[in-house]
Scaffold this motif. Structure first.
Motif, PDB file in Angstrom:
ATOM      1  N   TYR A   1       0.658  -0.892  -0.223  1.00 45.38           N
ATOM      2  CA  TYR A   1       0.364   0.610   0.054  1.00 45.38           C
ATOM      3  C   TYR A   1       0.600   1.237   0.115  1.00 45.38           C
ATOM      4  O   TYR A   1       1.561   1.298   0.890  1.00 45.38           O
TER       5      TYR A   1
ATOM      6  N   GLN B   1       0.206   4.442   0.560  1.00 40.70           N
ATOM      7  CA  GLN B   1      -0.637   5.358   1.557  1.00 40.70           C
ATOM      8  C   GLN B   1       0.460   4.884   3.160  1.00 40.70           C
ATOM      9  O   GLN B   1       0.987   5.425   3.642  1.00 40.70           O
TER      10      GLN B   1
ATOM     11  N   LEU C   1      -1.536   9.946  -5.010  1.00 37.73           N
ATOM     12  CA  LEU C   1      -2.736   9.701  -4.273  1.00 37.73           C
ATOM     13  C   LEU C   1      -4.209  10.178  -4.215  1.00 37.73           C
ATOM     14  O   LEU C   1      -4.622   9.465  -4.570  1.00 37.73           O
TER      15      LEU C   1
ATOM     16  N   ALA D   1      -6.990   6.319  -7.480  1.00 37.37           N
ATOM     17  CA  ALA D   1      -6.891   5.177  -7.428  1.00 37.37           C
ATOM     18  C   ALA D   1      -6.811   3.792  -7.835  1.00 37.37           C
ATOM     19  O   ALA D   1      -6.043   2.539  -7.691  1.00 37.37           O
TER      20      ALA D   1
ATOM     21  N   VAL E   1      -2.821   3.604  -5.299  1.00 42.42           N
ATOM     22  CA  VAL E   1      -3.185   2.120  -3.849  1.00 42.42           C
ATOM     23  C   VAL E   1      -2.060   1.659  -3.620  1.00 42.42           C
ATOM     24  O   VAL E   1      -2.402   1.275  -2.336  1.00 42.42           O
TER      25      VAL E   1
END
Ligand code: 1PZ
Length: 215
Positions: free
Chosen positions: A29, A31, A69, A75, A78
């Protein structure tokens, strides 16, 4: 005063962030990856202003990824896997020289990925170090084995100078705010396999797509 947020900051939490990076099917991920880096930058800043040229570059790379992001194509960003697929499928990566897409997600993340290898090597040295080991030596050995191979002479020179300003092992442990040296060693023993796993997955993905030398 005493219990400010700064004081509660612990490298344990930062390294824990990397454990959140992996999805069930071992995708990474973006993030959480970026959050891990934010924490590392915060830690580095607490070591002193000599490191600010390093943290500025890391922050700049973090922001580029955060903008992707949060952007309209977010999308696709991600996971690192979906980012690579999206950017390659849509020709959004400069493959041989910096040109139309000088700040692609792929080349930006590659810089942090190489730095993650430095982190892994450095923390492993720290974990197995003895009381009289020198952080500056551990740091520069880790650097020479990893990031330095991708840096121009002038950057290597500046980095080498900054390493001399690193606090000694005990102060370094104190700033990590994890507890006794034994607790630091145990924490690193838990965190390192996770960092390596994230590193290896990313490395294999980039190798598979021949992206390890992106300009
Ligand atoms: C705790 C001590 C910190 C030592 C950190 C060791 C890394 C030294 C890296 C020196 C980088 C100097 C500044 C800029 C370099 C950029 O040219 C490169 C390539 O990017 P490009 O020019 O291609 O856009 N940037 C990088 O290699 C990313 C470096 C990120 C370093 C993050 C270190 C975080 C340390 C965490 C501390 C626990």
């Amino acid at each position: 005063m005493a219990n400010s947020v700064e004081e509660k900051f612990s490298l344990r939490e930062v390294l824990d962030t990397f454990s959140l990076c992996l999805s069930e099917n071992k995708e990474v991920y973006v993030q959480h990856y970026v959050e891990g880096w934010r924490g590392l930058v915060r830690f580095m800043n607490s070591l002193g202003s000599v490191f600010s040229f390093i943290s500025k570059d890391a922050v700049n790379k973090i922001e580029i990824l955060v903008n992707f992001l949060n952007g309209e194509n977010g999308a696709h960003y991600v996971t690192i896997q979906s980012m690579v697929k999206y950017e390659l499928d849509n020709e959004l990566v400069d493959l041989t020289r910096r040109d139309k897409h000088p700040e692609s997600g792929c080349r930006t993340l590659l810089r942090l990925h190489r730095a993650l290898r430095w982190l892994e090597l450095f923390l492993e040295r720290l974990r197995t170090s003895s009381e009289d080991s020198k952080t500056s030596v551990m740091c520069s050995e880790a650097y020479n084995e990893s990031l330095a191979q991708h840096h121009a002479w002038i950057i290597r020179k500046a980095a080498g100078t900054a390493f001399w300003a690193l606090p000694g092992r005990q102060t370094f442990f104190d700033v990590m705010n994890v507890g006794t040296p034994e607790q630091v060693v145990a924490m690193l023993g838990n965190a390192l396999p996770l960092i390596s796993e994230v590193y290896n997955i990313t490395e294999n993905l980039y190798a598979q797509h021949d992206l390890l030398q992106l300009p």
